[in-house]
Write a protein that holds these residues in place. Structure first.
Motif, PDB file in Angstrom:
ATOM      1  N   THR A   5      -9.538   9.653  38.878  1.00 13.86           N
ATOM      2  CA  THR A   5      -9.957   8.458  39.615  1.00 13.86           C
ATOM      3  C   THR A   5      -9.110   7.261  39.152  1.00 13.86           C
ATOM      4  O   THR A   5      -9.579   6.396  38.425  1.00 13.86           O
ATOM      5  N   PRO A   6      -7.862   7.217  39.576  1.00 15.12           N
ATOM      6  CA  PRO A   6      -6.952   6.168  39.105  1.00 15.12           C
ATOM      7  C   PRO A   6      -7.249   4.817  39.759  1.00 15.12           C
ATOM      8  O   PRO A   6      -7.972   4.754  40.749  1.00 15.12           O
ATOM      9  N   SER A   7      -6.652   3.770  39.223  1.00 15.42           N
ATOM     10  CA  SER A   7      -6.760   2.455  39.868  1.00 15.42           C
ATOM     11  C   SER A   7      -5.928   2.503  41.154  1.00 15.42           C
ATOM     12  O   SER A   7      -5.085   3.394  41.329  1.00 15.42           O
ATOM     13  N   THR A   8      -6.151   1.519  42.016  1.00 11.73           N
ATOM     14  CA  THR A   8      -5.409   1.481  43.287  1.00 11.73           C
ATOM     15  C   THR A   8      -3.911   1.386  43.038  1.00 11.73           C
ATOM     16  O   THR A   8      -3.122   2.104  43.671  1.00 11.73           O
ATOM     17  N   SER A   9      -3.513   0.543  42.090  1.00 13.48           N
ATOM     18  CA  SER A   9      -2.066   0.392  41.855  1.00 13.48           C
ATOM     19  C   SER A   9      -1.470   1.685  41.282  1.00 13.48           C
ATOM     20  O   SER A   9      -0.351   2.063  41.655  1.00 13.48           O
ATOM     21  N   GLU A  10      -2.232   2.375  40.425  1.00  4.19           N
ATOM     22  CA  GLU A  10      -1.725   3.659  39.901  1.00  4.19           C
ATOM     23  C   GLU A  10      -1.572   4.681  41.029  1.00  4.19           C
ATOM     24  O   GLU A  10      -0.578   5.402  41.109  1.00  4.19           O
ATOM     25  N   ALA A  11      -2.562   4.719  41.907  1.00  2.00           N
ATOM     26  CA  ALA A  11      -2.515   5.688  43.019  1.00  2.00           C
ATOM     27  C   ALA A  11      -1.326   5.393  43.932  1.00  2.00           C
ATOM     28  O   ALA A  11      -0.578   6.301  44.314  1.00  2.00           O
ATOM     29  N   LEU A  12      -1.129   4.114  44.258  1.00  2.00           N
ATOM     30  CA  LEU A  12      -0.022   3.754  45.153  1.00  2.00           C
ATOM     31  C   LEU A  12       1.325   4.070  44.499  1.00  2.00           C
ATOM     32  O   LEU A  12       2.273   4.502  45.179  1.00  2.00           O
ATOM     33  N   ALA A  13       1.391   3.890  43.191  1.00  2.00           N
ATOM     34  CA  ALA A  13       2.648   4.170  42.477  1.00  2.00           C
ATOM     35  C   ALA A  13       3.003   5.656  42.537  1.00  2.00           C
ATOM     36  O   ALA A  13       4.182   6.029  42.465  1.00  2.00           O
ATOM     37  N   ARG A  14       1.995   6.496  42.694  1.00  2.00           N
ATOM     38  CA  ARG A  14       2.252   7.943  42.749  1.00  2.00           C
ATOM     39  C   ARG A  14       2.985   8.368  44.031  1.00  2.00           C
ATOM     40  O   ARG A  14       3.412   9.518  44.156  1.00  2.00           O
ATOM     41  N   LEU A  15       3.089   7.452  44.992  1.00  2.00           N
ATOM     42  CA  LEU A  15       3.764   7.802  46.246  1.00  2.00           C
ATOM     43  C   LEU A  15       5.250   8.076  46.064  1.00  2.00           C
ATOM     44  O   LEU A  15       5.916   8.524  46.998  1.00  2.00           O
ATOM     45  N   ASP A  16       5.776   7.813  44.870  1.00  2.00           N
ATOM     46  CA  ASP A  16       7.194   8.141  44.660  1.00  2.00           C
ATOM     47  C   ASP A  16       7.379   9.601  44.230  1.00  2.00           C
ATOM     48  O   ASP A  16       8.483  10.027  43.906  1.00  2.00           O
ATOM     49  N   MET A  17       6.314  10.385  44.266  1.00  2.00           N
ATOM     50  CA  MET A  17       6.414  11.820  43.955  1.00  2.00           C
ATOM     51  C   MET A  17       7.417  12.506  44.889  1.00  2.00           C
ATOM     52  O   MET A  17       7.537  12.120  46.056  1.00  2.00           O
ATOM     53  N   SER A  18       8.117  13.475  44.368  1.00  2.00           N
ATOM     54  CA  SER A  18       9.128  14.158  45.188  1.00  2.00           C
ATOM     55  C   SER A  18       8.491  14.827  46.420  1.00  2.00           C
ATOM     56  O   SER A  18       7.429  15.454  46.325  1.00  2.00           O
ATOM     57  N   LEU A  19       9.153  14.658  47.556  1.00  2.00           N
ATOM     58  CA  LEU A  19       8.611  15.173  48.815  1.00  2.00           C
ATOM     59  C   LEU A  19       8.357  16.678  48.739  1.00  2.00           C
ATOM     60  O   LEU A  19       7.318  17.171  49.176  1.00  2.00           O
TER      61      LEU A  19
END
Ligand SMILES: Cc1cc2nc3c(=O)[nH]c(=O)nc-3n(C[C@H](O)[C@H](O)[C@H](O)COP(=O)(O)O)c2cc1C
Length: 234
Positions: A5-19
């Protein structure tokens, strides 16, 4: 293990995960915590969803974000009805000889039993627009029908991929919508809006992992159906 259950900013930062990692590990995650999912995260999922193609670029999608308990309860009732019937007539028998089906059935049963606790349900819908020749209740020729429903699923897959990258549990489900009339009544949809599927979203109780799928060579045909020269090559 990453915080479920990450913070919103942590979750959004995860969008750089490799496709490729996102695509290879996205799967139906039905067991989720009741903790809320920030609206910013839901909107990001939908923003990514809206980059998908649609027939004639109609962009005739509408997404109902359900967080209200009473509305979830009505959808949950329909989900239970459809699942009970499907389980009794098909899944129970298949589960007896297929352990993976039995495992999926337990996960579905969990989702049915906890549906009102899932923090967000996104109901993906299609609206008849000016570019769409379809008239409600009139059967469509195959290409039109395929184009109609095919205009929602690329967006839903994008949504699922965004959810997976951010670490949200998500799944694509259709059983709660077995009665279109009831769904329209529950969600206040006009007849011009067709509910297509639901994506329940929440922070996962379990882990993502690689999915099991059929080998490419088994489903790849050269020129005509049944001609599979790659069969047995990996
Ligand atoms: C069109 C469609 C409808 C589905 N409907 C349901 C559903 O009503 N309930 C459910 O639990 N899963 C539903 N699923 C999810 C599938 O069961 C799931 O994608 C499949 O078992 C593969 O799971 P995996 O990605 O975890 O390997 C649906 C999937 C699709 C594509």
């Amino acid at each position: 293990m990453a915080d479920p259950t990450p913070s919103t900013s942590e979750a959004l930062a995860r969008l750089d995960m490799s496709l490729i990692d996102v695509m290879m590990t996205q799967r139906a995650v039905r067991r989720v915590y009741p903790d809320p999912v920030d609206d910013e995260i839901v909107m990001k999922c939908l923003e990514v969803a809206l980059h998908a193609p649609t027939g004639a670029n109609g962009q005739n999608w509408e997404f109902i974000v359900v967080k209200d308990y009473e509305t979830k309860k009505k959808l949950a009732k329909r989900y239970r009805q459809a699942w009970n019937l499907y389980y009794q007539t098909v899944i129970r028998r298949v589960s007896k000889r297929d352990p993976s089906m039995a495992k999926t059935a337990r996960a579905v049963q969990w989702q049915v039993d906890h549906f009102t606790e899932v923090p967000v349900l996104i109901v993906a819908c299609l609206k008849l627009g000016p570019k769409d020749g379809r008239i409600p209740f009139v059967p469509m020729p195959h290409a039109a029908l395929s184009g109609f429903y095919g205009s929602i699923y690329p967006s839903v897959q994008n949504l699922l991929l965004a959810a997976r990258a951010m670490g949200l549990g998500a799944s694509l489900i259709t059983l709660p919508l077995w009665s279109v009339t009831s769904t329209r009544k529950t969600l206040g949809l006009p007849v011009s809006v067709t509910p297509c599927c639901v994506v329940p979203l929440g922070w996962p109780r379990g882990r993502y992992g690689p999915t099991t799928r059929r080998p490419v060579a088994e489903v790849m045909h050269l020129n005509t159906y049944g001609n599979r020269p790659w069969m047995g090559t990996g």
